[in-house]
Structure formats: structure tokens, C-alpha cells
Motif scaffolding. Sequence first.
Motif, mmCIF file in Angstrom:
data_model
loop_
_atom_site.group_PDB
_atom_site.id
_atom_site.type_symbol
_atom_site.label_atom_id
_atom_site.label_comp_id
_atom_site.label_asym_id
_atom_site.label_seq_id
_atom_site.Cartn_x
_atom_site.Cartn_y
_atom_site.Cartn_z
ATOM 1 N N GLU A 187 24.114 -23.946 -19.462
ATOM 2 C CA GLU A 187 22.998 -24.098 -18.526
ATOM 3 C C GLU A 187 21.714 -23.689 -19.219
ATOM 4 O OE1 GLU A 187 21.548 -22.464 -14.167
ATOM 5 O OE2 GLU A 187 23.495 -21.890 -14.970
ATOM 6 N N ARG B 186 25.463 -32.737 -18.829
ATOM 7 C CA ARG B 186 26.069 -31.547 -18.246
ATOM 8 C C ARG B 186 26.709 -31.859 -16.899
ATOM 9 N NH1 ARG B 186 21.888 -28.834 -19.049
ATOM 10 N NH2 ARG B 186 21.102 -28.301 -16.981
ATOM 11 N N LEU C 207 30.114 -24.086 -18.468
ATOM 12 C CA LEU C 207 28.826 -24.019 -17.794
ATOM 13 C C LEU C 207 28.574 -22.605 -17.296
ATOM 14 C CD1 LEU C 207 29.066 -27.343 -15.788
ATOM 15 C CD2 LEU C 207 27.949 -26.931 -17.967
ATOM 16 N N SER D 94 23.426 -29.411 -23.291
ATOM 17 C CA SER D 94 24.324 -30.124 -22.379
ATOM 18 C C SER D 94 25.635 -29.363 -22.210
ATOM 19 C CB SER D 94 24.611 -31.538 -22.899
ATOM 20 O OG SER D 94 25.229 -31.488 -24.167
ATOM 21 N N GLN D 95 25.895 -28.403 -23.078
ATOM 22 C CA GLN D 95 27.142 -27.652 -23.010
ATOM 23 C C GLN D 95 27.023 -26.384 -22.171
ATOM 24 O OE1 GLN D 95 29.667 -29.254 -24.254
ATOM 25 N NE2 GLN D 95 28.245 -30.784 -25.036
#
Length: 347
Positions: A340, A231, A303, A337-338
Motif C-alpha cells: 500500500e 494492486r 497488502l 503495486s505490491q
Amino acid sequence: LDGYVEVPPLRDEGKCAVIVCGRPFVDSKGNSLLASPFSSEQCGGGGGGGGVSSWLGDTALQAPVAVERNSTSQNELGEEWTKSALGEHASVASFAAFSIALMSNQAPSHLVEDSLKAALDEVRHTKTSFDIASKLLGKELGPGPLPPSSHEFHHDLTALALSVAKEGCVDETLSALAAAADVELIDEVLKHGAVRGTKYAGVDHELLIWIRNELHSISVDESNHSALAWRTLNWVCTVDTGACDAAKRSVLDKQKLNKAFQLRFSRSLEGNPELMERMMAAWVSIYTNQNAFHSSVELHGVLGSTCVYDVVDKENGDDLPEESLLSLLVENVSRSSQVECRIRAVA
């Protein structure tokens, strides 16, 4: 052991990088730093501060588990857990430094927050690992002091991208997979028994169940840390394409990623080709699902929303979901990871 271990530059393909559990703590010269193990038998259990016992887990040290059939196996496993504990201990410092590096580069607050949470995860992992090592070896163990070191923090997104790609996207992800592999190996031993002379042969059944459950929790936590690294790199790619491209060239090249996997697992899993194949498939799936791995990165607005996924960690493997831990890790790292997100283990 003086605490200093040479880590070769990324450009040097001919040398082997030092493998530590978790995220390595690296100084400004590229040295990976580890404390030395410290026993309660040394200096009467002193060592400053709270002593060795402060780095043990919540379970008080009981009398060592007797394994008359194969004490050598138990000692070797205890030494392995001692090394793991020192790696987890170094990871605490690594995430502290990572937090400063994020702030030095004006990173979003949620990345800093998750980095600090990860450091606390590593404190817990360190205590758990020293607790397991202490039970296996029959003496209280903890970390000595970290060696003296110097660190530099600059507004340098390229340096941040390179370090998070190597130490987080690669090392942390492989650590999560390594813990998951051990969970699967222990599950096989609990179901079918261990072959004499193998890693878990002769280890007390209850102790083995405890180790397996702790490894499951550690693996889930490490997958969170892996997702944080990816991230972070995704964020870098939205603000500095040059830094992003540098990380892809130097670290995230497919050939280098596969070589890192082989370096980590080719010996430890050489007798289990089926697990090795599934581990490689999980590794490839994780990095190919990442936006930062691909040439075209469009991450603006990704994010955003906060979410927490719960994973039930039961007392024994029979009560766990049929989905394998490896599959769970791939899904967690790829998904969280894409956005939060953090996945948490629930007892």
C-alpha cells in the motif's frame, strides 16, 4: 461531438479501442463517455456552475504566447491538449465509479481511499491540461457536461477484475508511459531545439518548460493510478481465482498487451525507434513484474504496510536525477503495486 464513443468488446480483436488520456469513463453498455470542449466565447463564458474558468489551473490565463514562426504547430498542440484535458475530465468520473464498484465488492478500505485520492489527482490534471490548452490556443477552455449515462454496480468480482485490468492496468499504465515519453521529447527540444514542422517547433521556451514539468507530475500520478489498478487486481486474485483467471485470459494475455502498446504508440513514436524500444521495454517490465500476470498467485499478506515515496520535480531537467523518468515509473509501478504505497512528486 455528442460525447459517446464506441469501445469495442474485449473479444473483438479486429477493431481499435478509443484512446483517452488517463482512465476511460465507461457506461453499462460499454460506451466510453467524454464531455465536449466548452469555450469562454460560447454563451459569454457561461455553461453553468463556475463556468469555464473554474476548470483552469492555478495560473491565471495570460495573453497568448505569440509564435509567429509556426502558429499552426501551436494550434495543433493546443488541440492535442484539449483532447487530453477531456480525457482527464472523464477520468474523474471513472474513479468515482470505480470507488463504488470497489465498495460493491467489499474491497479493502485502502483501495477505496486511494481511488478517491486518484479522482482528485484527475481534477488537478484536468485543470492543468485545460490551462495549457487555453494558453496555446489563446482562449479559455473547459469541459461541457458529461453526456447522460447509466451504470450498474453488482457484487461481481469478475466484472471488477475485467474493468480494472483494461481501464487501469492497461490504459492507465500506457497513459503514464505516454506522458513520460513526451517529457523525454521535450527534454530533447530544450537541449537541441526542435526541427521545423515537428510537434514542439516554435513553442515559447518558458511555456515548453512549464508543459514539461506538468507532464512529469502527471506521469508520476498516473503511475500511482496504475499501481492502484494492479494492486486491486492482486487483491481480487487472492479472493476469487476464477475472476483473476478471466482477467488474465481476456486482457492480460501477452499478445494482447503488446498489441495495446502498438495501438497506443506505433504512430506517435514511429519517427523515434530508440524511444519506442525503451518504452516497450518499460511496458514489458511493468506487466511481467506483476503477480496477477503470472499463473500462480500467492498474495496473502502482501497488502500491508503503508509507505510514501518522494520524487523531486525540479524547475528544469538538468536538476533531475540521472535515472530516467521511464525507469522511475517502472520501479514505482512494480514496487508500489505490491504494497500500500503512493509515490508523490515534491516541488
